[in-house]
Each structure stands twice: as structure tokens, then as C-alpha cells.
Design a protein around this motif. Sequence first.
Motif, PDB file in Angstrom:
ATOM      1  N   SER A  96       0.867  -1.219  -0.017  1.00 44.31           N
ATOM      2  CA  SER A  96       0.180  -0.037  -0.086  1.00 44.31           C
ATOM      3  C   SER A  96       0.639   1.335   0.111  1.00 44.31           C
ATOM      4  CB  SER A  96      -1.157   0.038   1.227  1.00 44.31           C
ATOM      5  OG  SER A  96      -0.155  -0.150   2.343  1.00 44.31           O
ATOM      6  N   TRP A  97       1.850   1.351   0.381  1.00 48.34           N
ATOM      7  CA  TRP A  97       2.922   2.427   0.582  1.00 48.34           C
ATOM      8  C   TRP A  97       3.687   2.695  -0.835  1.00 48.34           C
ATOM      9  CZ3 TRP A  97       7.174  -0.279  -0.086  1.00 48.34           C
ATOM     10  CH2 TRP A  97       7.349  -1.582   0.651  1.00 48.34           C
ATOM     11  N   ALA A  98       3.726   1.596  -1.738  1.00 50.55           N
ATOM     12  CA  ALA A  98       4.477   1.848  -2.853  1.00 50.55           C
ATOM     13  C   ALA A  98       3.869   2.857  -3.694  1.00 50.55           C
ATOM     14  CB  ALA A  98       4.538   0.494  -3.529  1.00 50.55           C
ATOM     15  N   LEU A  99       4.565   3.762  -4.691  1.00 51.76           N
ATOM     16  CA  LEU A  99       4.055   4.476  -5.549  1.00 51.76           C
ATOM     17  C   LEU A  99       3.325   3.995  -6.695  1.00 51.76           C
ATOM     18  CD1 LEU A  99       7.097   7.193  -6.025  1.00 51.76           C
ATOM     19  CD2 LEU A  99       4.929   7.533  -4.901  1.00 51.76           C
ATOM     20  N   PHE A 100       3.780   2.791  -6.937  1.00 53.02           N
ATOM     21  CA  PHE A 100       3.100   2.196  -8.373  1.00 53.02           C
ATOM     22  C   PHE A 100       2.212   0.875  -7.573  1.00 53.02           C
ATOM     23  CE2 PHE A 100       6.160   4.571 -10.295  1.00 53.02           C
ATOM     24  CZ  PHE A 100       5.401   4.905 -11.456  1.00 53.02           C
ATOM     25  N   PRO A 101       0.768   0.691  -7.747  1.00 52.72           N
ATOM     26  CA  PRO A 101      -0.033   0.035  -7.039  1.00 52.72           C
ATOM     27  C   PRO A 101       0.300  -1.469  -7.394  1.00 52.72           C
ATOM     28  CG  PRO A 101      -1.059   1.324  -8.465  1.00 52.72           C
ATOM     29  CD  PRO A 101       0.085   1.939  -8.322  1.00 52.72           C
ATOM     30  N   THR A 102       0.769  -1.678  -8.710  1.00 47.20           N
ATOM     31  CA  THR A 102       0.953  -3.196  -9.219  1.00 47.20           C
ATOM     32  C   THR A 102       2.150  -3.079  -9.985  1.00 47.20           C
ATOM     33  OG1 THR A 102      -0.212  -2.616 -11.486  1.00 47.20           O
ATOM     34  CG2 THR A 102      -1.581  -3.597  -9.625  1.00 47.20           C
ATOM     35  N   SER A 103       2.683  -4.261 -10.096  1.00 44.94           N
ATOM     36  CA  SER A 103       3.962  -4.703 -11.022  1.00 44.94           C
ATOM     37  C   SER A 103       3.496  -5.575 -12.106  1.00 44.94           C
ATOM     38  CB  SER A 103       4.955  -5.069 -10.217  1.00 44.94           C
ATOM     39  OG  SER A 103       5.324  -4.278  -9.125  1.00 44.94           O
ATOM     40  N   VAL A 104       4.193  -5.687 -13.220  1.00 43.48           N
ATOM     41  CA  VAL A 104       3.664  -6.585 -14.300  1.00 43.48           C
ATOM     42  C   VAL A 104       5.060  -7.679 -14.423  1.00 43.48           C
ATOM     43  CG1 VAL A 104       3.314  -7.199 -16.594  1.00 43.48           C
ATOM     44  CG2 VAL A 104       2.681  -5.206 -15.811  1.00 43.48           C
ATOM     45  N   PRO A 105       4.968  -8.807 -14.164  1.00 42.45           N
ATOM     46  CA  PRO A 105       6.165  -9.857 -14.181  1.00 42.45           C
ATOM     47  C   PRO A 105       6.832  -9.857 -15.604  1.00 42.45           C
ATOM     48  CG  PRO A 105       3.952 -11.023 -13.391  1.00 42.45           C
ATOM     49  CD  PRO A 105       3.462  -9.519 -13.938  1.00 42.45           C
ATOM     50  N   GLY A 106       8.247  -9.574 -15.120  1.00 47.69           N
ATOM     51  CA  GLY A 106       9.056  -9.460 -16.286  1.00 47.69           C
ATOM     52  C   GLY A 106       9.268  -8.096 -17.147  1.00 47.69           C
ATOM     53  N   ALA A 107       8.644  -7.167 -16.608  1.00 50.17           N
ATOM     54  CA  ALA A 107       8.794  -5.827 -16.945  1.00 50.17           C
ATOM     55  C   ALA A 107      10.182  -5.521 -16.739  1.00 50.17           C
ATOM     56  CB  ALA A 107       7.703  -4.990 -16.235  1.00 50.17           C
ATOM     57  N   THR A 108      10.486  -4.117 -17.534  1.00 49.37           N
ATOM     58  CA  THR A 108      11.626  -3.508 -17.248  1.00 49.37           C
ATOM     59  C   THR A 108      11.610  -2.354 -16.475  1.00 49.37           C
ATOM     60  OG1 THR A 108      12.704  -4.399 -19.536  1.00 49.37           O
ATOM     61  CG2 THR A 108      13.657  -2.325 -18.512  1.00 49.37           C
ATOM     62  N   VAL A 109      12.035  -2.229 -15.517  1.00 45.78           N
ATOM     63  CA  VAL A 109      11.697  -0.983 -14.496  1.00 45.78           C
ATOM     64  C   VAL A 109      12.820   0.105 -14.797  1.00 45.78           C
ATOM     65  CG1 VAL A 109      12.035  -0.242 -12.106  1.00 45.78           C
ATOM     66  CG2 VAL A 109      11.282  -2.557 -12.527  1.00 45.78           C
ATOM     67  N   GLN A 110      12.188   1.353 -15.078  1.00 43.92           N
ATOM     68  CA  GLN A 110      13.139   2.452 -15.466  1.00 43.92           C
ATOM     69  C   GLN A 110      13.420   3.208 -14.122  1.00 43.92           C
ATOM     70  OE1 GLN A 110      10.271   4.842 -17.791  1.00 43.92           O
ATOM     71  NE2 GLN A 110       9.679   3.158 -18.995  1.00 43.92           N
ATOM     72  N   LYS A 111      14.372   2.592 -13.505  1.00 45.11           N
ATOM     73  CA  LYS A 111      14.821   2.827 -12.381  1.00 45.11           C
ATOM     74  C   LYS A 111      15.777   4.314 -12.577  1.00 45.11           C
ATOM     75  CE  LYS A 111      17.739   1.092  -8.429  1.00 45.11           C
ATOM     76  NZ  LYS A 111      18.583  -0.155  -7.971  1.00 45.11           N
ATOM     77  N   PHE A 112      15.763   4.919 -11.320  1.00 43.60           N
ATOM     78  CA  PHE A 112      16.351   6.355 -11.367  1.00 43.60           C
ATOM     79  C   PHE A 112      15.908   7.349 -12.557  1.00 43.60           C
ATOM     80  CE2 PHE A 112      20.236   4.015  -9.590  1.00 43.60           C
ATOM     81  CZ  PHE A 112      19.478   3.756  -8.279  1.00 43.60           C
ATOM     82  N   ASN A 113      14.447   7.351 -12.750  1.00 44.52           N
ATOM     83  CA  ASN A 113      14.130   7.913 -13.929  1.00 44.52           C
ATOM     84  C   ASN A 113      14.191   9.450 -13.792  1.00 44.52           C
ATOM     85  OD1 ASN A 113      11.983   7.747 -11.840  1.00 44.52           O
ATOM     86  ND2 ASN A 113      10.295   8.140 -13.340  1.00 44.52           N
ATOM     87  N   ASP A 114      14.353  10.095 -12.656  1.00 44.47           N
ATOM     88  CA  ASP A 114      14.366  11.451 -12.789  1.00 44.47           C
ATOM     89  C   ASP A 114      15.789  12.083 -12.796  1.00 44.47           C
ATOM     90  OD1 ASP A 114      13.197  13.922 -12.941  1.00 44.47           O
ATOM     91  OD2 ASP A 114      13.403  14.264 -10.440  1.00 44.47           O
TER      92      ASP A 114
END
Length: 482
Positions: A391-409
Motif C-alpha cells: 500500500s505504501w508503494a508509488l505504483f500499485p501493481t507490477s507486471v511480471p518480467g517488466a523492465t523498471v525505469q530505475k532512477f528515472n529523474d
Amino acid sequence: MRKVHSGMLYTVLLSTVLLGLSACGGSDDSGSPPSSEPGSGPGGADTSSAPASKLSLAAQVGQKVFFDKNLSGGKNMSCATCHDPAYAYGPPNSLAVQLGSDPSVSGQRAVPSLRYRDATPPYDDNAPNPDNVTSDSPGGGFMWDGRAATLADQAGLPLLNPVEMNNPSKAAVVQAVQAGAYAGLFKQAFGADAFGTTDAAFAYVGRAIEAFQREDASFHPYSSKYDLYAHNKVGGTLTPAETRGLMIFNSGSIGNCAACHYPGANFEGNSGLMSDFTYQALGVPRNDKSIPNNPSPIPANQDATYYDMGVCGPTRTDHAPGAPGIPTPDPYCGLFKVPVLRNVATRNAFFHNGVMHSLNQVVHFYNTRDTNPEYWYPQTGGAGTPVDNPSWALFPTSVPGATVQKFNDLPVAFQGNVDEEIPLGTGEGGDNTLGGGTLPRLPGSAPVLSEHDIQDLLCFMDTLTDGYKPPASPPTSGPCVN
């Protein structure tokens, strides 16, 4: 960039007795809607300004200036609008960035509290670290990027900023002061010819606000439970949960908060401020519309080519990529000032871009940024049924195998600057020289802090809230007791 030797710092902290113990310019490039008058509020007691008889003439002028809405372009905003004394001289709302005197524009950075700014030294690329353990590095200065050397310098920046108080010139500010009921007091404080030149009079305005911040105890009340504890005063006994939280805060192998939010002596001999005045790149998520149900994305971030990179720009220019004497890649990009943590539990927007809105969320970010980046950053691709995030995450869901755009700022060229000390990373050696030779925690590995640790840490940080009144009888139940 400076990196803390966690084990050494832990030893120093455990062997040190912890002693408990800035004007409009602290708004750091933002404005805001109207606020309440001085008085009590979420920031605790000691929120009202001191009686004029206890202040110097300069500070009395600063007090008048601080609450004067006529010093904004629209005559609708004072310093206290964003820095409300009822909210520990911070913003009275949960907006990530505040609206300006012109309500059609908004700021680009979150508004910090003005409390405990009087001990901040000027910015230095090689500032000494107060822990006396780690090497020199960028430190000191005012605003999120350190571009103002003094409280007086800081005060002038929002007065002239079009997204804040929106005055067209120094002359407009001086004319507003000269037309005010305190113009005579201004001349008493700074001389009969105080309005003789625009530049001198504008500088006096800054000096007045600085004097007010330095002299008025409401800007540095030292009235928290932590202060009673540190001074061994009645009512300052920490509960078992708070004591564990303090240990986690100081521990170089668990929370490691003290690595940057150093609780010991600062540059002017005070202590307990919970900041070493340094600058860190934390890889905070971009505050934009990619975050589902984002309550207040930063309008400037709608431009995909725009990046706020702190010390290296765009507001500060002397450390920008390609500036004289700046190495490549630029080690200053992504660095923002480490804030003082006092009254942090009363805030509603966190980090330089206000992207998070609870302290619980902030601590979980530190704990899982690397182990579960899908909680904090946008994703592309992947397949299958989305997985619910906490519940505390910024993104409510994740898709298996997705590429995360880390450090996007932060542009890819500068992502090596991001801090990977514990609990964010392993703290172990690596070849990432810009990041201090430390390694990230691998996605899917176990976070350092347990949920119980996090709760205890939050309990301790709540003891940093000013205006604490010891209860007649100590509580016997609740999340911050046993």
C-alpha cells in the motif's frame, strides 16, 4: 562524493553523548496559497513569534517583513504563507510544490521547514564533515542546491522568483517596504538613509529576515522529547520502541540514517540537528503523471527533456555540466541538500520534489529502492497478471518480467552518482567511483529493515517533533511503547 564508513561512524556515535540542544528564502523555489496566522499547530508549541521587545530592531523589521503579503507581486503572499509557523515554519498543506503569488504557476521544488537553519554554514565544495570520520565533500549553503551563502542571501531569492513571490525587481520590494507601516522602524534599524539605494535597501531586507530567524526562539525551540532525553530531563525517557528506533537510526549496518542525518555536533557547536549539511543523490522517483493517482505532479516535469539535478542545475549554474573546472561526467548532478530531520514526522511532502507524502513511505523507499524498484519507478513490457504492490508503494501493481525505469529523474550519464550506502545498497566495494565504490542490492534480495524495524524507526523520529508535553503518566500500550 563523500561516502560514510558505516562501521566507523557507528562506533563514533555510540561513544558520543548526544547533546540536545530561514525567512522567505527557505521556500526553495516555490510559492503557496494562504496560510494561518502564528499560533499552535502540527509543528508543536513555540510557534508564535517573540514579542518585539525581545528582538533587536533589525529582527523586529524582519518579523514585520516575514508576515507582510504586500511584499509579493500579487499582494497575496508573505514568507509565512509557505513557511507557516503553525506547521514548524513549513507548508500548511500536502502539495508537492506550492502555487506562486501568480496562482497560474507553481514551483519546481518542495518547500522545506525554516526551523533550525541558523547553524547552516556557507556552501563549500570541500566542506568538512562534522562526524570527523569521512572525507570532505559538498556541504553547507541554503536552498536545495546550496546556491545561497547566507540566510540573508536566501531571503532575496523567492522575493524575485516568478514562481514564488513574483516581484519584478528589487525596487518593487523596496517600494513595498517603504510604503509599509514599519518604514520608520526600518530606518531606525538600518539608518536614516536606509532607503538611499535600491541595492542597499534590498540587502537590508534580507538582513532583517536573517536577524528574525536567528533571534526568534520559535525558529529553533529545541522543545522535543528527544531534547528532554538528550539533556536527561524529566519526561525525556524513551520507550523501548523509541530506544530501538534510535539504535537503528545510528547503526551503520541497519538504518544508517546517521550517516547523513548526523545527530552530533554541527559546524557551530550545537547538536541534535540530524543533518551533516551534505549533499546526496538518492535516485528519488520523478514526480510526474506516470505515477498512478499522483496527487500533485510537478508541471515542469511534463517536459521529458527537463531534469532538476540539484547542485548541477538548472537553477544553479556554476556546477553545471561543462562549466569551468567541472569533471566529466559531472559528479554534482543529482545532488540535493540533506535536510534537518527535526519535525519530520509533521511533514506531508518529502524529498526535493515532494513525490512522497508520508514518512512511512519514505523509510520504505530507502529500504526497498534497490531490492524492489518496481514499487517506485515506471515499468515497460512484461506479461502476465499484474501483482499487487504494498500500500505504501508509488505504483500499485507490477507486471511480471517488466523492465523498471530505475532512477528515472536523472539522465543515465549521471546515475552513477546515486548513493548506494546501507540500507539503499550493500555498502560493499565496487567499481562505481562516482557512487563511492559501493554496490546496489540486487532486485529480489531481502531488504535490510524489517517491518518491525521500520515501525521502531518511525517511533524514534516522532520524538524529534517540537512542542512535546510529557504526559502525567507514561503510556502503557500503543505501537511506540513496547
